[in-house]
Design a protein around this motif. Sequence first.
Motif, short mmCIF file in Angstrom:
data_model
loop_
_atom_site.label_atom_id
_atom_site.label_comp_id
_atom_site.label_asym_id
_atom_site.label_seq_id
_atom_site.Cartn_x
_atom_site.Cartn_y
_atom_site.Cartn_z
N ARG A 1 -3.46 -22.20 -0.85
CA ARG A 1 -4.07 -21.11 -0.09
C ARG A 1 -4.50 -21.55 1.31
N LEU A 2 -4.33 -20.63 2.24
CA LEU A 2 -4.82 -20.78 3.61
C LEU A 2 -5.78 -19.65 3.90
N VAL B 1 -4.45 -24.83 12.83
CA VAL B 1 -4.73 -25.88 11.85
C VAL B 1 -3.43 -26.58 11.52
N LEU B 2 -3.47 -27.90 11.51
CA LEU B 2 -2.32 -28.71 11.13
C LEU B 2 -2.51 -29.18 9.70
N VAL B 3 -1.46 -29.00 8.88
CA VAL B 3 -1.47 -29.53 7.52
C VAL B 3 -0.48 -30.69 7.51
N ASN C 1 3.71 -31.03 7.25
CA ASN C 1 4.28 -30.95 8.59
C ASN C 1 4.30 -29.52 9.10
N GLN C 2 3.21 -28.80 8.87
CA GLN C 2 3.12 -27.40 9.27
C GLN C 2 1.90 -27.16 10.14
N LEU C 3 2.08 -26.36 11.18
CA LEU C 3 1.01 -25.95 12.07
C LEU C 3 0.91 -24.43 12.03
N TYR C 4 -0.30 -23.92 11.83
CA TYR C 4 -0.51 -22.48 11.68
C TYR C 4 -1.34 -21.97 12.86
N ILE C 5 -0.86 -20.90 13.52
CA ILE C 5 -1.55 -20.33 14.67
C ILE C 5 -1.53 -18.80 14.56
N ALA D 1 -0.59 -8.09 15.58
CA ALA D 1 -1.15 -9.37 15.20
C ALA D 1 -0.24 -10.06 14.19
N GLY D 2 -0.36 -11.39 14.12
CA GLY D 2 0.47 -12.12 13.17
C GLY D 2 0.02 -13.55 13.02
N LEU D 3 0.48 -14.18 11.96
CA LEU D 3 0.25 -15.61 11.73
C LEU D 3 1.56 -16.33 11.95
N GLU D 4 1.59 -17.21 12.95
CA GLU D 4 2.79 -17.97 13.25
C GLU D 4 2.75 -19.31 12.52
N ILE D 5 3.87 -19.69 11.90
CA ILE D 5 3.98 -20.94 11.16
C ILE D 5 5.01 -21.81 11.87
N TYR D 6 4.58 -23.01 12.27
CA TYR D 6 5.43 -23.93 13.01
C TYR D 6 5.73 -25.16 12.16
#
Length: 341
Positions: free
Chosen positions: A58-59, A312-314, A318-322, A332-337
């Motif tokens: 969970r995030l 937040v970097l996990v 190897n994932q960054l959430y913005i 609006a949205g949650l971007e996953i890098y």
Amino acid sequence: MKLSQALSGTAVALTFLFGTAAHAATPDEPVKLIKTIPLPDITDGDFDHFAVDLKRNRLYVSVENHHSIDVFNLKTGEHLMSGGPVTTPHSLGINVAKNELFVADGGDHALKVLDGKDLHLIRRIGFDGAPDSASYDPKTRYVYLVASAPDDHPTHSIIHIISTEDLSNKGEIPIDAGSLHSMTIDQTTRRMFVNIRDKSTIGVIDLNRNALVRIWTVPGLTMNTPMAFDAKNHRLFVADKKPGKLFVLNSDTGARVATYDCTEGGDDMTYDARTKRIYVSATQGLTAYQQDDADHYHEIARVDTHGGKTSVLVPSLNQLYIPHTRTAAPEAGLEIYKVAD
């Protein structure tokens, strides 16, 4: 170190489903957008900080003006729920062992402890000032929570010390300042650094005495907000909101080592010791740097995040959430890098 990262440090890593060759970041593209989760119901306001629970996949994200905690599936990005008895949530943390979510609720002048499963209220701890930034000490299992200056004492802030085990008050650290932002702990020296933003200085706190022992004035520092720490190399990283600048400081002396341009409006920063990279998220976008050695760094990426200023970097994924509002995007949205390892 962010409160959410420290509190979830003992969680078990899970396999991330987006890690296919088609989505993998590369040295030529060290930060690559792999998915955006639309959030059409969030029509105004701002996102703030995160908590990560790898064990339960969970995030958690605080959404200030939407008066909610929004929960996502880390593996798929699915938006699971939006709720919680919160007014203006800021910093978040998760006690994975107890599945308890800690929320700095500035609008309600309280630290709220919620059940991580369904976000119902377990405990409310009230304060005179409005809580905002927070940091977690894994050695003592204490939360250090900044309560901004109350109206009758506009230049007096307090860092409250709360045990995550029994929720008792373990002390207070008063600081003559009206705006404190971001804290990070040096476990070796038992010092905590805090941005005193309204005075453009950095406070050094002795955690053995719970007292402010030193204030560093850094030439050129202004509106200093996000902070990160490299324990191995004794380097403290601080970013200005405007103009966008990254300052590299000697954490033993406070001396400035280097300064680099970055995007304006920074609100979050992470140093990844595995890859020796720094990520600064700001309203103007994400700036990533590679550490060449303790005194030298170079910019490796600058990414448009549609106004997303917190992240937040996990590292294990190897994932960054913005997250971003609809100010610079249709919704609006949650971007996953994906970030290169």
